[in-house]
Design an enzyme around this catalytic site. Structure first.
Site, mmCIF file in Angstrom:
data_model
loop_
_atom_site.group_PDB
_atom_site.id
_atom_site.type_symbol
_atom_site.label_atom_id
_atom_site.label_comp_id
_atom_site.label_asym_id
_atom_site.label_seq_id
_atom_site.Cartn_x
_atom_site.Cartn_y
_atom_site.Cartn_z
ATOM 1 N N TRP A 105 33.462 41.075 47.267
ATOM 2 C CA TRP A 105 33.146 41.622 45.760
ATOM 3 C C TRP A 105 32.095 42.754 45.753
ATOM 4 C CZ3 TRP A 105 36.742 40.553 42.985
ATOM 5 C CH2 TRP A 105 37.488 39.270 43.082
ATOM 6 N N ASP A 175 25.429 40.820 40.790
ATOM 7 C CA ASP A 175 26.786 40.267 40.543
ATOM 8 C C ASP A 175 26.474 38.646 40.848
ATOM 9 O OD1 ASP A 175 29.032 38.946 40.340
ATOM 10 O OD2 ASP A 175 30.097 40.596 41.533
ATOM 11 N N LYS A 199 33.628 30.363 36.473
ATOM 12 C CA LYS A 199 32.937 29.382 37.582
ATOM 13 C C LYS A 199 32.120 28.252 37.196
ATOM 14 C CE LYS A 199 34.296 33.102 40.254
ATOM 15 N NZ LYS A 199 35.355 33.369 41.014
HETATM 16 C C1 LIG Z 1 31.319 37.396 42.846
HETATM 17 C C2 LIG Z 1 32.254 37.733 42.142
HETATM 18 N N1 LIG Z 1 32.380 39.042 41.354
HETATM 19 C C3 LIG Z 1 33.326 39.275 40.755
HETATM 20 C C4 LIG Z 1 34.797 38.654 40.684
HETATM 21 C C5 LIG Z 1 35.714 39.191 39.740
HETATM 22 O O1 LIG Z 1 35.745 38.564 38.683
HETATM 23 P P1 LIG Z 1 36.945 39.063 37.678
HETATM 24 O O2 LIG Z 1 38.177 38.650 38.048
HETATM 25 O O3 LIG Z 1 36.654 38.110 36.472
HETATM 26 O O4 LIG Z 1 36.865 40.566 37.432
HETATM 27 C C6 LIG Z 1 34.700 37.612 41.211
HETATM 28 C C7 LIG Z 1 35.858 36.614 41.180
HETATM 29 O O5 LIG Z 1 35.943 35.573 41.707
HETATM 30 C C8 LIG Z 1 33.544 36.959 42.089
HETATM 31 O O6 LIG Z 1 33.430 35.830 42.450
#
Ligand SMILES: Cc1ncc(COP(=O)(O)O)c(C=O)c1O
Length: 365
Positions: A105, A175, A199
């Site tokens: 991520w 994040d 989550k």
């Molecule tokens: C730490 C983290 N950031 C970003 C995301 C991306 O999330 P989204 O699918 O809502 O864009 C996730 C998805 O699992 C994540 O775990």
């Protein structure tokens, strides 16, 4: 199991929600607060919805001790929109930001920032296949960086980075999609925190943003689409466009639930016990292997493998037959992963370990 027909869902997100919350939502669906309609049908500019949103914000402020000089935004859309909004709003031409890359991520956020504006890598764990956090003495902290970005919990690789002491006093963005509400944090360590809801907060489609009001004064890009400009959402108190109303309603219930459980300290305590029990089992086993370096292990996404990789398909199949759902690792990482977010009870971890013992035993014969 609280309900005979419910599985333990170890999926990384959308993740399991407490049964009591699902039951409450079910009971209220036809007639919310005596209004004769459901929350799904209620206008977002009604007094009742605005009161709900205000209360949701107050609950979050109290759980996380969010100071008054921080805004809380309830945005529609996925967490990933923030990967673009952050550089577009906060970086001016000629400026750069530092990204600590500790998993998928943060790697994607870094790519997006480079694509849209300018960014550099503080350090990357990629050479080590994201099995550890790079040693802090190898980090590059540029004095002129506008902000430093990191992902305290990397969901895919199961890697945790504690708030780095070297970030103290600098402008930091995090994040927290997979860790908000799972452990104590100090809001003022950050200029901006964001988290997708799927989550620990609600159903997918809502992203929370907690942002320092003073930091918003940096924004002066007149070319930003209004929907991608944080100031729009602050000005309209998250009601510029129709927000994901049902998600906000579930978030309200989830924040109350966390409060009833004893707040963030109690969530953290349980998460340490749950993950600790599973890692202890993995470390003692000769059949399974948890490869992330101990100091970097996630409290909520426990990644592991069977030492004999050919066993994994059977493992997943038999686990599912035993009511243990979604234990496959992310497609980018492979292997197995048990996500143990706030709503996962210790009974789920115990049931998983029981199953893992039986599975290992039957395959060892
Ligand atoms: C730490 C983290 N950031 C970003 C995301 C991306 O999330 P989204 O699918 O809502 O864009 C996730 C998805 O699992 C994540 O775990």
């Amino acid at each position: 199991l609280p309900r005979m027909n419910r599985v333990f869902n170890f999926g990384a997100g959308p993740a399991m929600l407490p049964v009591e919350i699902l039951e409450e939502a079910q009971a209220e669906l036809l007639n919310w607060q005596g209004m004769g309609l459901s929350i799904l049908e209620l206008g977002h500019r009604t007094e009742a919805f605005i009161a709900l949103l205000d209360d949701t914000e107050q609950l979050l402020r109290s759980l996380l001790a969010i100071p008054a000089h921080y805004e809380v935004l309830f945005l529609g859309g996925s967490a990933r929109i923030q990967f673009g909004m952050i550089p577009l709003n906060f970086l001016h031409p000629g400026e750069t930001a530092g990204y600590l890359v500790t998993g998928l991520w943060s790697a994607l956020a870094f790519e997006e920032a480079k694509r849209l504006m300018s960014a550099y890598c503080i350090a990357s764990g990629e050479a080590d296949k994201f099995q550890s956090v790079p040693p802090v003495q190898d980090w590059v902290i540029q004095d002129n960086a506008t902000y430093l970005y990191f992902t305290p919990n990397e969901t895919v690789h199961g890697v945790r980075t504690e708030f780095p002491a070297v970030f103290q006093g600098l402008s930091c963005i995090a994040d927290m999609t997979s860790c908000l509400l799972t452990e104590p944090i100090t809001i003022t360590d950050y200029q901006l925190i964001f988290a997708g809801a799927q989550k620990n907060i609600a159903n997918a489609g809502l992203t929370l943003v907690i942002v320092n009001k003073d930091w918003l004064a940096r924004i002066d890009n007149t070319q930003l689409p209004l929907m991608l400009d944080y100031r729009t959402h602050v000005k309209h108190r998250s009601l510029y466009a129709t927000p994901p109303t049902f998600n906000c309603y579930l978030a309200h219930k989830m924040f109350q639930w966390v409060q009833r459980q004893g707040g963030i300290a109690s969530m953290y305590h349980n998460n340490v016990l749950k993950a600790g029990k599973l890692y202890d089992y993995l470390d003692a086993s000769s059949f399974y292997d948890a490869s992330v370096e101990k100091s970097a292990r996630s409290l909520v996404n426990v990644c592991f493998r069977t030492r004999d990789a050919t066993q994994e398909a059977r493992f997943l199949q038999e686990a599912q037959q035993n009511g243990l759902f979604a234990l496959a690792g992310h497609r980018a990482a492979g292997g197995l992963r048990a996500s143990l977010y706030n709503a996962m009870p210790m009974q789920g971890v115990d049931a998983l370990i029981d199953f893992m013992q039986n599975f290992a035993h039957s395959k060892d014969k």
